[in-house]
Design an enzyme around this catalytic site. Structure first.
Site, PDB file in Angstrom:
ATOM      1  N   SER A 169       2.503  -9.094   1.062  1.00 46.54           N
ATOM      2  CA  SER A 169       3.558  -9.694   0.157  1.00 46.54           C
ATOM      3  C   SER A 169       4.651  -9.663   1.088  1.00 46.54           C
ATOM      4  O   SER A 169       4.815  -8.924   2.128  1.00 46.54           O
ATOM      5  CB  SER A 169       3.990  -8.673  -1.064  1.00 46.54           C
ATOM      6  OG  SER A 169       5.046  -9.235  -1.549  1.00 46.54           O
ATOM      7  N   TYR A 199       6.621  -0.210  -4.123  1.00 44.97           N
ATOM      8  CA  TYR A 199       5.604  -1.390  -4.045  1.00 44.97           C
ATOM      9  C   TYR A 199       5.838  -2.100  -2.720  1.00 44.97           C
ATOM     10  O   TYR A 199       4.626  -2.288  -1.942  1.00 44.97           O
ATOM     11  CB  TYR A 199       6.032  -2.334  -5.152  1.00 44.97           C
ATOM     12  CG  TYR A 199       5.436  -3.641  -5.077  1.00 44.97           C
ATOM     13  CD1 TYR A 199       3.935  -3.864  -5.455  1.00 44.97           C
ATOM     14  CD2 TYR A 199       5.894  -4.712  -4.467  1.00 44.97           C
ATOM     15  CE1 TYR A 199       3.254  -4.859  -5.391  1.00 44.97           C
ATOM     16  CE2 TYR A 199       4.976  -6.023  -4.358  1.00 44.97           C
ATOM     17  CZ  TYR A 199       3.875  -6.045  -4.763  1.00 44.97           C
ATOM     18  OH  TYR A 199       3.173  -7.282  -4.714  1.00 44.97           O
TER      19      TYR A 199
END
Length: 272
Positions: A164, A177
């Site tokens: 990501s 995360y």
């Protein structure tokens, strides 16, 4: 080709249908497994690989989601097997690989897409159990799944990890995360070295993509516009953008690429 008009920030741009864009079948005769692939980016990746000729094996934690996704892909003429698999469950990982090999006899492509983000707490206020869940699902499970899959990978096979843009810039509301996605950038390098020369390992780092997982981006128009403004292309990414990048890295078109992290984020700055 049929054109689909999509309105973004008051402008129209043309997005060709995925099935009409693809003129080649780069995965003919190959078997691809994709984790967390019954919706969002994962499903788009499975569909792209399948349209290009792969027999795809999809997975989700819920049987209902698996069944619905299998039907969607079959209607597109894709050869597909659906398996319930929570990537943090050792037995389900084993079953995922076992059922794949029982049906197809081999594995050519592994796409590790599964991830969770169960908290928006600051790092120093995040419970240990949540830290463990993030690490186990987003990072550790990839290694353990590949341990199961490795004996069945063919010469010339490919692994693609889905990271990501948050791995380059962890945000305060999803810091851990982001850190786990940073770990995938390093894991790509380590796995590429270990699995060479027979298997290539690369990574796709998506930018902002309006999926169910990232609903916080689109449910608020102000947040969405702020996300768009961070990109040079002034739009959010699409599932198809991510699927195309993944298919490229998994294909023989990228046969001399391994250990690389490909950012697909519309020009958002992406260096550590």
């Amino acid at each position: 080709m049929r054109e689909v008009k999509v309105k973004v920030r008051g402008q129209l741009f043309l997005e060709m249908k995925t099935t009409e864009m693809i003129g080649r079948r780069r995965f003919e005769g190959k078997v691809a497994i994709v984790t967390a692939s019954t919706q969002g980016i994962g499903l788009a990746i499975a569909e792209r690989l399948g349209i290009e000729g792969a027999s795809v094996v999809i997975s989700s934690r819920k049987q209902k989601n698996v069944d619905e996704a299998v039907e969607k892909l079959k209607k597109k003429g894709i050869q597909v097997l659906g398996v319930v698999c929570h990537v943090s469950n050792a037995q389900q990982r084993k079953d995922f690989i076992r059922k794949t090999v029982e049906k197809y006899g081999k594995i050519d492509v592994v796409v590790s897409n599964a991830a969770v983000n169960p908290t928006v707490d600051p790092l120093l206020q995040t419970q240990e159990s949540i830290l463990d869940k993030l690490w186990e699902t987003n990072v550790k499970a990839t290694v353990l799944l590949l341990q199961e899959a490795a004996p069945h990978l063919q010469k010339g096979s490919s692994v693609v990890l889905i990271s990501s843009i948050a791995g380059f810039h962890p945000q305060s509301t999803m810091a851990m995360y982001g850190v786990t996605k940073t770990a995938l950038l390093g894991l790509t390098k380590a796995l590429a070295a270990e699995m060479a020369p027979d298997t290539r390992v690369n990574c796709v780092a998506p930018g902002f993509v309006p999926t169910h997982f990232a609903a916080y981006i689109t449910k608020d128009e102000v947040v969405r516009k702020a996300a768009e403004d961070q990109t040079l292309l002034q739009r959010l990414g699409t599932r198809e953008d991510m699927a195309a990048a993944t298919a490229f890295l998994a294909s023989d078109d990228a046969s001399y690429i391994t250990g690389e992290n490909l950012v697909v984020a519309g020009g958002i700055p992406s260096r550590l």
